[in-house]
Design an enzyme around this catalytic site. Structure first.
Site, PDB file in Angstrom:
ATOM      1  N   PRO A  83       5.972 132.155 -30.522  1.00 51.45           N
ATOM      2  CA  PRO A  83       4.645 131.809 -31.044  1.00 51.45           C
ATOM      3  C   PRO A  83       4.001 132.973 -31.797  1.00 51.45           C
ATOM      4  CG  PRO A  83       4.821 131.221 -28.737  1.00 51.45           C
ATOM      5  CD  PRO A  83       6.050 132.005 -29.077  1.00 51.45           C
ATOM      6  N   ARG A  84       2.993 132.616 -32.576  1.00 55.62           N
ATOM      7  CA  ARG A  84       2.409 133.584 -33.505  1.00 55.62           C
ATOM      8  C   ARG A  84       1.815 134.811 -32.841  1.00 55.62           C
ATOM      9  NH1 ARG A  84      -0.396 129.325 -37.719  1.00 55.62           N
ATOM     10  NH2 ARG A  84       1.587 128.641 -38.577  1.00 55.62           N
TER      11      ARG A  84
END
Lengths: 250, 640
Positions: free
Chosen positions: B331-332
């Site tokens: 995830p970012r």
């Protein structure tokens, strides 16, 4: 670092008389974007309590279509398929003189300096550039397969960012490329085909009503289009227009 | 004494809440709808889809945007895709799976019922957009194509080359323009909302400035919807458009709408690095690139060799090493923080040593240039335009940049703020993404709010408004609001100092990025608050805005936006300071595991903070919405 001479069109409003004003910047970086170079000029002007140069811009990544000026007489400047915001100063040389003007067309009234009003393009879309489907009416998306190459071709037309460079580059100030791209996208897709006849007539009429000129196939629009929209869209528009006129009551 | 908020979540099991709500929601009969007016501020995916849908139902809509056309709104810039639980790939997807991924991606800091509804309505959006003529990518069979995005293990992302946001926005823009044509929508482009007008505590209208003429206008309605987007531009250098701002939501906040989790900003891992002081924005390169691109830095510090000269065994593919299960598709927040770690350790690449490599050489070898070009061609072209480098020949250089506001106006399940009659949709609200948003969920949320949620919940509200006449724009509350707005503009013009709004914005942005960005600490945040106050003081005394208020004046527009940023920045720091845990994008250095991962504290912080304006930016009041998890048990978020 480069020294850049600018001749920028300054005009208070659509009623007043405009003219070129000269500015020189000594500390332009090659890595700057063209608009960052204008930002730099504006900060200098504001600090001297002078009015900065008004220009349209927003996303600065080439997709919103809000920026656009004539740079040395070319819409969006010297690079092919590039919006003004994506043009960088490495495309110019130390000591260059750059002429900066707004997009000019009677359907694009000037607001101030390089800022113009392009709501005429919105009006063309409003006249028929859509599929008449209300929220909630849509069937399951995979019920209508669309061949990959058709979807890709529709995308090529749909990629138009509505910047108006085609109009500014056309000696007739025609919006044929803009209008035909939307007509083509929706005609190619089964979802849009049902309304083609009505759409093409409405949009072509609206284009005329807004004060855009006619297309005389000089193809200058395609050359300056940042999204590389093809003039074949115009050919299709003409074909669909004639077809719908001939088949009007059939 | 802490105040606890009621989100009005419907009864019943998670999967039935939205149907239960719709079953009970009040209706307005078609011939009464034409008597009701709604203001929608913003014409991005949320605003345009809401305005079009409401007009189709028969309501009278006034639609506002500051850009010169509604089609310019910044949804246009989203590249990679939009998620939907269609399970076309037969790879194990479902509404529940999508809900869980989103909830987990947000580090269990979002409202369960909203997140579930987002997943539940996702499939409808693909149907709607396809019907509008959005040219989604197709298989050769003609069926819709999917790809994978960060933080998930299924392929549920639909896309239209690298321009999904543009194509979805054109779909809703065209739906909007169709309603302009029918006369059900009045469009006000180049208009900026400068204040919200409350009459007897209810949202009844706005004060807007015509940016072309400088004229102040009053607009009344039965309800006001804010769809004005996020405020990541507060960091100055960000992936947002130059005009993106928080003024609409902040001015509503000052009138009583609570701001929730304002400090939660997503820092996007794949952006183009800063190359100089003059830079005005950091361009985003879609997360979809991480499907085929591999992220690495040189194994040793201060390696000055060119990327292609560094042999395989001297490269550190740190995401693949640290998170083997998700690898480059972590995830970012995790990808950004890992990049920062590498850069801080001195392994950054590029002239300013502020980037990491994103390498396509393996994918190019495996699939060939044609396939890579079809998937990402426009992104490679864009990269070349900006940097002058051909990424088919050498790796891209990328670095993290401020991107998305998970925080925003607090809304209940109906998307209504704490002001009666004021709704907030899309990125302007806070509700669905928790402390970190998954890729390709932002387009989705904007659309789901606008097409499928608001038309029900706003109607439920409007059902009680039928008896109320049109709002009188000569009411003293309109006089007062207009007066205040005019005075503020006059103050900016009269200051006559020597620093431009943009210079103040840059200073504020770098302070905030440094101390309230990828990582935060008590010491840093306290210092930031001090510095922001100083800066705000200087802004009052030393701003320069030439020209006047009765004409086009972009400096004046900027001054108003920066003035609001100056206040929000302090609230962001206060919010980050009170949350003594790490979760998602909010990483407090004091609260981390031995391995350097975020350490959540569910016992103390399983709530959304909703801040109430209290006379000045330094003394906001904290309200809490306790997060209740009925269907899942929050777990430690692991992507290993």
């Amino acid at each position: 670092m480069m020294k850049i001479h600018l001749k920028i069109w300054r005009q208070k409003n659509s009623q007043s008389k405009g003219g070129f004003k000269e500015y020189t910047l000594d500390d332009v970086h090659q890595e700057m974007s063209f608009l960052e170079m204008l930002d730099m000029l504006n900060i200098k002007l504001v600090k001297k309590a002078e009015r900065p140069v008004e220009f349209d811009h927003d996303c600065r990544e080439g997709i919103c279509g809000q920026c656009g000026v004539m740079i040395n007489g070319i819409a969006h400047g010297p690079l092919k398929n590039t919006t003004t915001c994506q043009l960088h100063m490495r495309s110019f040389n130390d000591g260059d003189t750059i002429y900066v003007e707004p997009f000019k067309a009677s359907a694009f009234p000037l607001v101030r300096d390089l800022k113009i009003n392009r709501s005429s393009l919105d009006n063309i879309i409003s006249s028929g550039g859509y599929v008449s489907v209300d929220t909630g009416q849509a069937p399951e998306a995979n019920t209508i397969p669309i061949a990959n190459e058709i979807a890709e071709a529709a995308f090529d037309s749909a990629a138009c960012i509505g910047c108006g460079a085609c109009v500014a580059s056309c000696k007739n100030s025609s919006a044929a490329l803009f209008t035909s791209a939307k007509i083509t996208q929706l005609e190619l897709l089964p979802q849009g085909q049902k309304e083609t006849r009505k759409r093409v007539v409405a949009m072509v009429n609206q284009m005329e009503e807004e004060g855009f000129g006619h297309c005389t196939n000089t193809e200058a629009c395609e050359v300056e289009c940042p999204e590389d929209i093809s003039v074949l869209n115009i050919a299709r528009m003409n074909y669909e227009y004639n077809k719908s006129k001939i088949l009007r009551n059939k | 004494m802490e105040n606890h908020l009621n989100a009005k979540i419907p009864e019943g099991p998670l999967s039935e809440k939205w149907s239960n709500y719709k079953k009970e929601a009040k209706l307005v009969s078609p011939n009464n709808r034409k008597k009701l007016e709604v203001i929608v501020v913003g014409t991005g995916l949320a605003g345009a889809s809401a305005a079009a849908s409401l007009a189709e139902m028969g309501y009278n809509v006034k639609s506002f945007c500051f850009q010169d056309s509604p089609r310019r709104a910044h949804s246009v810039a989203a590249q990679g895709g939009v998620n939907a639980a269609k399970n076309y790939k037969n790879d194990g997807d479902s509404v529940y799976r999508m809900f869980y991924d989103t909830l987990k991606g947000g580090d269990f800091r979002s409202r369960e019922a909203n997140t579930y509804r987002l997943a539940e309505c996702s499939a409808n959006l693909i149907d709607q957009a396809t019907a509008q003529g959005v040219p989604f990518a197709r298989e050769y069979s003609g069926y819709l194509r999917n790809r994978s995005f960060g933080g998930v293990q299924v392929s549920r992302t639909f896309y239209a080359r690298g321009q999904t946001g543009q194509q979805l926005l054109l779909g809703s823009y065209q739906a909007l323009m169709r309603q302009v044509n029918t006369g059900k929508v009045n469009l006000y482009a180049r208009h900026e909302m400068l204040d919200l007008v409350l009459i007897e505590g209810k949202a009844k209208g706005i004060i807007a400035r015509n940016l072309d003429t400088g004229k102040m206008e009053r607009h009344g309605a039965h309800a006001v919807v804010l769809a004005s987007g996020g405020f990541g531009k507060i960091y100055y250098l960000s992936t947002l458009a130059m005009g993106c701002n928080a003024s609409a939501i902040w001015r509503a906040h000052r009138k009583g709408a609570f701001m929730a989790n304002p400090s939660w900003t997503q820092i996007h891992p794949t952006c183009l690095p800063q190359s100089g002081e003059y830079q005005s924005k950091l361009t985003l390169m879609s997360e979809s690139l991480r499907n085929d691109g591999r992220i690495w830095v040189p194994r040793d510090k201060n390696d000055t060799r060119k990327a292609n000269d560094i042999p395989e065994e001297e490269r550190d593919y740190y995401l693949e090493r640290k998170y083997p299960a998700f690898g480059n598709l972590a995830p970012r927040d995790i990808a950004s923080r890992s990049a920062k770690e590498q850069i801080d350790e001195g392994k950054g690449v590029g002239v300013l040593k502020n980037a990491v490599y994103l390498d396509f050489s393996r994918a190019l070898k495996e699939y060939g240039k044609d396939i890579i070009e079809e998937r990402y061609g426009n992104l490679f072209t864009m990269y070349k335009k900006i940097t002058g480098i051909d990424a088919y020949l050498e790796p891209m250089k990328i670095s993290p940049a401020a991107h998305f506001s998970m925080g925003g106006l607090w809304v209940d399940y109906e998307l209504m703020t704490t002001i009666h009659g004021l709704f907030a949709i899309g990125e302007a609200n806070f509700s669905d993404h928790g402390a970190n948003r998954l890729g390709a969920n932002s387009l989705l949320q904007a659309c789901v709010d606008g097409y499928f949620v608001l038309p029900y919940t706003l109607q439920n509200f409007l059902a009680d408004e039928i008896k109320n006449p049109k709002t009188d724009i000569h009411h003293p509350e309109f006089d007062k609001a207009e007066e205040a707005v005019k005075n503020q503009l006059e103050e900016f013009l009269a200051t006559k100092g020597n620093k431009t709004a943009e210079e103040f914005h840059k200073l504020l942005g770098s302070e905030l990025y440094d101390k309230c960005g990828l990582s935060r600490s008590r010491e840093g945040l306290e210092k930031a608050i001090e510095n922001i106050r100083e800066l705000r003081k200087e802004f009052k005394e030393n701003l320069i805005v030439p020209g006047d208020a009765s004409e086009v004046n972009s400096e004046l527009e900027k001054a108003g936006r920066v003035a609001d940023y100056m206040e929000i920045a302090e609230l962001m720091c206060i919010d980050a300071l009170q949350r003594e845990e790490s979760c998602g994008a909010h990483f407090r250095t004091e609260y981390q595991t031995e391995e350097g991962e975020a350490k959540r504290d569910d016992a103390r912080f399983s709530y959304s903070s909703a801040w109430e304006w209290n006379k000045n930016p330094a003394t906001p009041i904290l309200n809490k919405e306790t997060l209740i998890f009925e269907s899942v048990t929050p777990s430690v978020r692991s992507y290993k």
